[in-house]
Design an enzyme around this catalytic site. Structure first.
Site, PDB file in Angstrom:
ATOM      1  N   CYS A 168      -6.512  -5.784  -7.207  1.00 40.02           N
ATOM      2  CA  CYS A 168      -6.219  -5.328  -5.846  1.00 40.02           C
ATOM      3  C   CYS A 168      -5.622  -6.447  -4.992  1.00 40.02           C
ATOM      4  O   CYS A 168      -5.004  -6.170  -3.958  1.00 40.02           O
ATOM      5  CB  CYS A 168      -7.471  -4.742  -5.196  1.00 40.02           C
ATOM      6  SG  CYS A 168      -8.904  -5.835  -5.191  1.00 40.02           S
ATOM      7  N   HIS A 169      -5.763  -7.704  -5.426  1.00 34.47           N
ATOM      8  CA  HIS A 169      -5.150  -8.811  -4.683  1.00 34.47           C
ATOM      9  C   HIS A 169      -3.626  -8.725  -4.708  1.00 34.47           C
ATOM     10  O   HIS A 169      -2.970  -9.323  -3.867  1.00 34.47           O
ATOM     11  CB  HIS A 169      -5.633 -10.166  -5.222  1.00 34.47           C
ATOM     12  CG  HIS A 169      -5.275 -10.422  -6.648  1.00 34.47           C
ATOM     13  ND1 HIS A 169      -6.026  -9.929  -7.701  1.00 34.47           N
ATOM     14  CD2 HIS A 169      -4.251 -11.108  -7.208  1.00 34.47           C
ATOM     15  CE1 HIS A 169      -5.484 -10.310  -8.839  1.00 34.47           C
ATOM     16  NE2 HIS A 169      -4.400 -11.024  -8.572  1.00 34.47           N
ATOM     17  N   TYR A 211       0.848  -1.195   0.000  1.00 40.00           N
ATOM     18  CA  TYR A 211       0.000   0.000   0.000  1.00 40.00           C
ATOM     19  C   TYR A 211       0.888   1.252   0.000  1.00 40.00           C
ATOM     20  O   TYR A 211       0.599   2.215  -0.705  1.00 40.00           O
ATOM     21  CB  TYR A 211      -0.922   0.012   1.218  1.00 40.00           C
ATOM     22  CG  TYR A 211      -1.888  -1.152   1.243  1.00 40.00           C
ATOM     23  CD1 TYR A 211      -2.907  -1.262   0.302  1.00 40.00           C
ATOM     24  CD2 TYR A 211      -1.781  -2.149   2.210  1.00 40.00           C
ATOM     25  CE1 TYR A 211      -3.790  -2.326   0.324  1.00 40.00           C
ATOM     26  CE2 TYR A 211      -2.667  -3.213   2.240  1.00 40.00           C
ATOM     27  CZ  TYR A 211      -3.667  -3.301   1.298  1.00 40.00           C
ATOM     28  OH  TYR A 211      -4.541  -4.359   1.318  1.00 40.00           O
ATOM     29  N   GLU A 269      -1.129 -16.756  -9.580  1.00 37.50           N
ATOM     30  CA  GLU A 269      -0.347 -15.914 -10.486  1.00 37.50           C
ATOM     31  C   GLU A 269       1.136 -16.263 -10.435  1.00 37.50           C
ATOM     32  O   GLU A 269       1.802 -16.295 -11.476  1.00 37.50           O
ATOM     33  CB  GLU A 269      -0.546 -14.432 -10.152  1.00 37.50           C
ATOM     34  CG  GLU A 269      -1.864 -13.890 -10.632  1.00 37.50           C
ATOM     35  CD  GLU A 269      -1.945 -12.371 -10.562  1.00 37.50           C
ATOM     36  OE1 GLU A 269      -0.952 -11.719 -10.175  1.00 37.50           O
ATOM     37  OE2 GLU A 269      -2.999 -11.833 -10.917  1.00 37.50           O
TER      38      GLU A 269
END
Length: 165
Positions: free
Chosen positions: A133-134, A102, A160
């Site tokens: 957002c993950h 963040y 991913e």
């Protein structure tokens, strides 16, 4: 007087089973507006009609979950504020299989020290997976919150990493 597009006031919704469970997609005005993790099966039939846009969104999701697609190409609802737009652009810039904190996103959008505000904007993201957002983590690699739950976030990140080659 210019005639409005028939899509301007048309909403559609559809659910399909994906590798992470039942996902719902909503579209309005020719844009995808929401991706919903349907944690509970609907008890009644959903009556909202689907659309070609929703079919395309599910085709892209299926390609993403099969590892053939890395970035989505869909018309998306605009973020509610300029700040959320900058956060979305920063999330979309995180490469597939990688993560950012963040705080790193806050710095990337020119708002160092706004990590909590970035976290709140990520939490309001109505299009998880499509707007990734993950891929955003707390300080020190903490998993942080996620609309689909922290186990879902871990699953998406592991998926991913396995498919990023």
């Amino acid at each position: 007087m210019q005639q409005e597009s028939i899509l301007t006031n048309y909403s559609s919704f559809s659910c399909r089973r994906m590798p992470v469970g039942l996902i719902g997609i909503r579209a309005h005005g020719g844009r995808v507006t929401d991706l919903l993790f349907m944690h509970v099966e609907p008890s009644t039939a959903l009556s909202a009609p689907g659309s070609r846009l929703i079919d395309e969104a599910f085709q892209q999701l299926e390609a993403w979950f099969s590892g053939r697609l890395r970035e989505f190409a869909l018309p998306l609802v605009e973020p509610r504020s300029a700040f959320e737009r900058r956060v979305r652009e920063a999330m979309l810039a995180i490469p597939y299989g990688q993560t950012a904190s963040y705080g790193e996103l806050a710095a990337a959008i020119g708002s160092p020290g706004a990590a909590r505000a970035v976290g709140a904007a990520c939490g309001r993201n109505p299009l998880p997976v499509i707007v990734p957002c993950h891929r955003v983590l707390g300080a020190g690699g903490r998993i942080g919150g996620y609309r689909g739950g922290t186990e879902m976030k871990r699953w998406l990140l592991d998926f991913e990493r396995r498919n990023s080659g």
